[in-house]
Every structure is written in structure tokens, then in C-alpha cells.
Design an enzyme around this catalytic site. Structure first.
Site, PDB file in Angstrom:
ATOM      1  CB  SER A 245      46.643  53.794  38.375  1.00 17.92           C
ATOM      2  OG  SER A 245      47.049  53.613  37.057  1.00 17.92           O
TER       3      SER A 245
ATOM      4  CB  THR B 262      47.038  49.479  37.150  1.00 14.98           C
ATOM      5  OG1 THR B 262      46.675  50.488  38.066  1.00 14.98           O
ATOM      6  CG2 THR B 262      47.218  48.166  37.905  1.00 14.98           C
TER       7      THR B 262
ATOM      8  CB  THR C 247      48.235  48.590  41.248  1.00 17.91           C
ATOM      9  OG1 THR C 247      47.207  49.551  41.044  1.00 17.91           O
ATOM     10  CG2 THR C 247      47.925  47.794  42.498  1.00 17.91           C
TER      11      THR C 247
ATOM     12  NE  ARG D   1      40.874  48.109  47.162  1.00 20.11           N
ATOM     13  CZ  ARG D   1      41.368  47.884  45.957  1.00 20.11           C
ATOM     14  NH1 ARG D   1      42.582  48.292  45.645  1.00 20.11           N
ATOM     15  NH2 ARG D   1      40.656  47.258  45.056  1.00 20.11           N
ATOM     16  CB  VAL D   2      45.271  45.065  50.269  1.00 23.29           C
ATOM     17  CG1 VAL D   2      46.057  44.183  49.304  1.00 23.29           C
ATOM     18  CG2 VAL D   2      46.222  45.766  51.237  1.00 23.29           C
ATOM     19  N   GLY D   3      43.939  45.485  47.202  1.00 21.32           N
ATOM     20  CA  GLY D   3      43.146  44.859  46.139  1.00 21.32           C
ATOM     21  C   GLY D   3      43.689  43.506  45.727  1.00 21.32           C
ATOM     22  CG  ASP D   4      43.234  42.555  41.616  1.00 19.16           C
ATOM     23  OD1 ASP D   4      43.177  43.777  41.920  1.00 19.16           O
ATOM     24  OD2 ASP D   4      43.455  42.168  40.455  1.00 19.16           O
TER      25      ASP D   4
ATOM     26  CB  THR E   7      43.915  45.564  35.144  1.00 18.64           C
ATOM     27  OG1 THR E   7      43.906  46.934  35.568  1.00 18.64           O
ATOM     28  CG2 THR E   7      43.173  45.460  33.832  1.00 18.64           C
ATOM     29  N   GLY E   8      41.573  46.177  37.079  1.00 18.21           N
ATOM     30  CA  GLY E   8      40.196  46.599  37.324  1.00 18.21           C
ATOM     31  C   GLY E   8      39.850  46.492  38.789  1.00 18.21           C
TER      32      GLY E   8
ATOM     33  N   GLY F 262      39.597  45.269  42.016  1.00 16.89           N
ATOM     34  CA  GLY F 262      40.262  44.126  42.614  1.00 16.89           C
ATOM     35  C   GLY F 262      39.362  43.246  43.460  1.00 16.89           C
TER      36      GLY F 262
END
Ligand code: ASP
Length: 336
Positions: free
Chosen positions: A93, A195, A213, A223-226, A246-247, A249
Site C-alpha cells: 500500500s 501506508t 501511500t 482517484r486521490v485520497g486524503d 490513515t484509512g 481517505g
């Protein structure tokens, strides 16, 4: 100094989790010093330096601590610590070996923030494993805070990073297996997840943080997370403290989680109380489906007090301080 006993000290062994005494390791009580780097007053109630990171990543925190013990600063420490997992092909990850998006492309997100409040980030970066170092270059060598996609890769190559294929055989196989059903279900907990979100306080009492990550496995292309979003995946305020997430996002972004935790600490909450409140904001939203996803926060304040909290059981924070480097089981909201 009396601290809330919020996390159990654990040793994660092949036999499982052994829970021992609570962590109350604080020295230098109430000692005030002036930071050489910033001139700000540092109230030293914990032994410094210290490093904390999301999940069980002791090799990474050890590498960061080595930097600090040799007199390096917190920024160098979090970068070097994150690089350990980015180079670890077995970790699926982050960095090389990260699980790809649904089209088979490994795309990385990372950010970094220093004690002066400067920051840098990369999103949707392909073919360059040390995303955290590219983020640092964005911070230090450009007038911007974030570069994305092809531009980020082009900048990395022009800064001397070597492009390489990040999709390992193991991750390719996992993706091909996933494609048989192509069903996306966020996994609530992955033990030994890697991550990385890392926070460090150096000997001067200055705080830096980083987050890196490959994002959610089999995510939609683009897609982009937090994790690369300053304020969501990471926030550092050298006068107050820092937080990293974490988790899932999307849920962190919707509540601007890391900034929220730091602001709660500014209002007087301990790192532990602030992490708990930030998780509460997520789970108490109307019709929240929190049972289906995980989010975890770790935080540190200027005194070196730390906290961690998650929605579900299974989240750990690695803490390296005073010659100890341990994975600590985190408190969690969902007791059902
Ligand atoms: N927060 C990351 C993301 O949503 C994933 C993770 O921490 O596992 O991209």
C-alpha cells in the site's frame, strides 16, 4: 506528570499481541527550552526526540530515529522513515509493490510538512517510488505546494529521480485475481498495513510530518485520497502539534481530519482526546456507514504527548522513543 492511560503497550510477535504495561514514559518534566531552529519556546515534558507512525512499521520508525539521534532534524527523519516502506516491495500500500488502480496502474500520493508550516505534495504520481522525496522537492524547489500526474513525474525525473515499474509480480497477481470479480469493497483492517503517516519531534523540539501511500487498492483511475492533502491526511503546527491519518481517505477529507485534530489540541484537548473527537465526527454523521470502513488518526502535541484512535479494532501506532520501538494497539470506537 499524570497522563490518561489510553494505549496499551504491546509487543507484536508471531504468536500474536501481548499486552503489557501502559506507556507513561515521560522525562524532562516541564523543562522549557528555546528551539535553535525557530526561537520558539518548547515545553519539554516528554523525552525527545520521538517518532510515531501509523501501523506496525518499526523498520521505518527506527530509520527515522537514527536520523534524529545523529542530530538530524524532524523533516529529514520523516522523509527517511517513509522511504523505508516506499522501497519495501512486500508492502502493498505504498511505493514500489503498491496495489494498482482498477486499470493496473500504481499511482502514488504523498505529502510532507515542516516546522515552519511549509509543505509539498504529489498526487497521482506514476513510476517513481519515493513519492515522499518528490513531495519534499516540490516544497523546497518550486513555488508550489502540489504537483499532479504527468507534471509530477516530469518534475521528479528532472530532479534526478529514476523512473521504474512499480507494479511487482505479487501486486500484478493480486490485481488479476481481483479482476475476476471486480468488486470493490474497502477492507476494514489489514494487519501490518504499511501506508505510512509519520510524525517526528527532533532534539530542538521542532515537529515535521509526512504521509505516503498508493491509496486504495483497485481505486478508480485518477482517484486521490486524503494522504497528499494538507489538512486532511497530514497537518503540522509547530506551536501546537501534528496529526496524520490513515484509512478511507474520502471520510478523512470530508471532515478535514488532521487539521481538525490539531485545532482541537489548540483548544486544549490532549492528542488522545483530539483523535477521539475527530473519529466521533465521522461516525456520528447522519446515516454514516462507518461499520464498513476504517479510519485511524495518530497525533502528537508540542509536549511530546501522543494519541491514537480508530473506528475499528486492529489499528496500531508505532512509537519510537527512549530506545524503545514498539507497535501500540490503538483505542477504537466500534465495540460491537
Ligand atoms: N488514506 C489512504 C487513502 O485513502 C489509504 C490508507 O491509508 O490506507 O488513499
Amino acid at each position: 506528570m499524570k497522563r490518561r492511560q489510553f494505549i496499551k503497550k504491546t509487543s507484536l510477535t508471531s504468536a500474536g499481541i501481548a499486552i503489557g504495561a501502559s506507556l507513561t514514559n515521560c522525562t524532562n518534566s516541564n523543562k522549557k527550552e528555546i528551539s535553535e531552529a525557530t526561537g520558539s519556546t518548547v515545553e519539554k515534558t516528554a523525552s525527545l526526540p520521538l517518532v510515531i507512525a501509523t501501523w506496525n512499521v518499526k523498520n521505518a520508525t527506527a530509520a527515522a530515529m537514527e536520523v534524529l539521534e545523529e542530530g538530524g532534524n524532524a523533516l529529514d527523519a520523516v522523509e527517511q522513515g517513509c522511504r523505508v516502506e516506499e522501497a519495501n516491495e512486500k508492502g502493498q500500500s505504498v511505493g514500489k509493490g503498491g496495489l494498482p488502480d482498477r486499470d493496473g496502474h500504481v499511482t502514488l500520493d504523498a505529502c510532507i510538512m515542516n516546522h515552519k508550516g511549509d509543505c509539498g505534495a504529489v498526487v497521482y504520481l506514476k513510476d517513481i517510488k519515493h513519492a515522499v522525496s518528490v513531495a519534499r522537492k516540490v516544497m523546497e524547489d518550486t513555488p508550489h505546494v502540489m504537483l499532479a500526474g504527468d507534471g509530477a513525474k516530469q518534475f521528479a525525473i528532472s530532479s534526478g529521480f529514476q523512473p521504474e515499474d512499480l507494479l511487482t509480480e505479487a501486486s500484478k497477481k493480486a490485481w488479476e485475481d481481483w479482476k475476476v470479480e471486480s468488486e470493490y469493497k474497502p477492507i476494514i483492517n489489514i494487519e501490518n498495513h504499511d501506508t505510512i503517516g509519520m510524525l517526528a519531534i527532533d532534539k530542538n523540539g521542532d515537529i515535521s510530518g509526512a504521509c505516503t501511500t498508493s491509496g486504495l487498492a483497485y481505486k478508480m483511475a485518477g482517484r486521490v485520497g486524503d494522504s497528499p492533502i494538507i489538512g486532511s491526511g497530514l497537518f503540522v503546527d509547530n506551536e501546537i502539534g501534528a496529526c496524520v491519518a490513515t484509512g478511507l481517505g474520502e471520510e478523512v477529507v470530508k471532515t478535514v481530519g488532521s487539521f481538525l485534530v490539531v485545532e482541537l489540541m489548540r483548544q486544549g484537548k490532549s492528542p488522545q482526546e483530539a483523535c477521539e473527537e475527530a473519529i466521533k465526527r465521522i461516525v456520528s454523521k447522519p446515516e454514516s456507514n462507518y461499520k464498513d470502513f476504517q479510519v485511524g488518526y495518530i497525533a502528537v502535541n508540542k509536549k511530546g504527548e501522543t494519541g491514537s484512535y480508530a473506528i475499528h479494532k486492529g489499528f496500531t501506532m508505532t512509537k519510537c522513543q527512549d530506545g524503545e520501538n514498539e507497535a501500540l494497539e490503538s483505542g477504537f470506537f466500534n465495540k460491537t
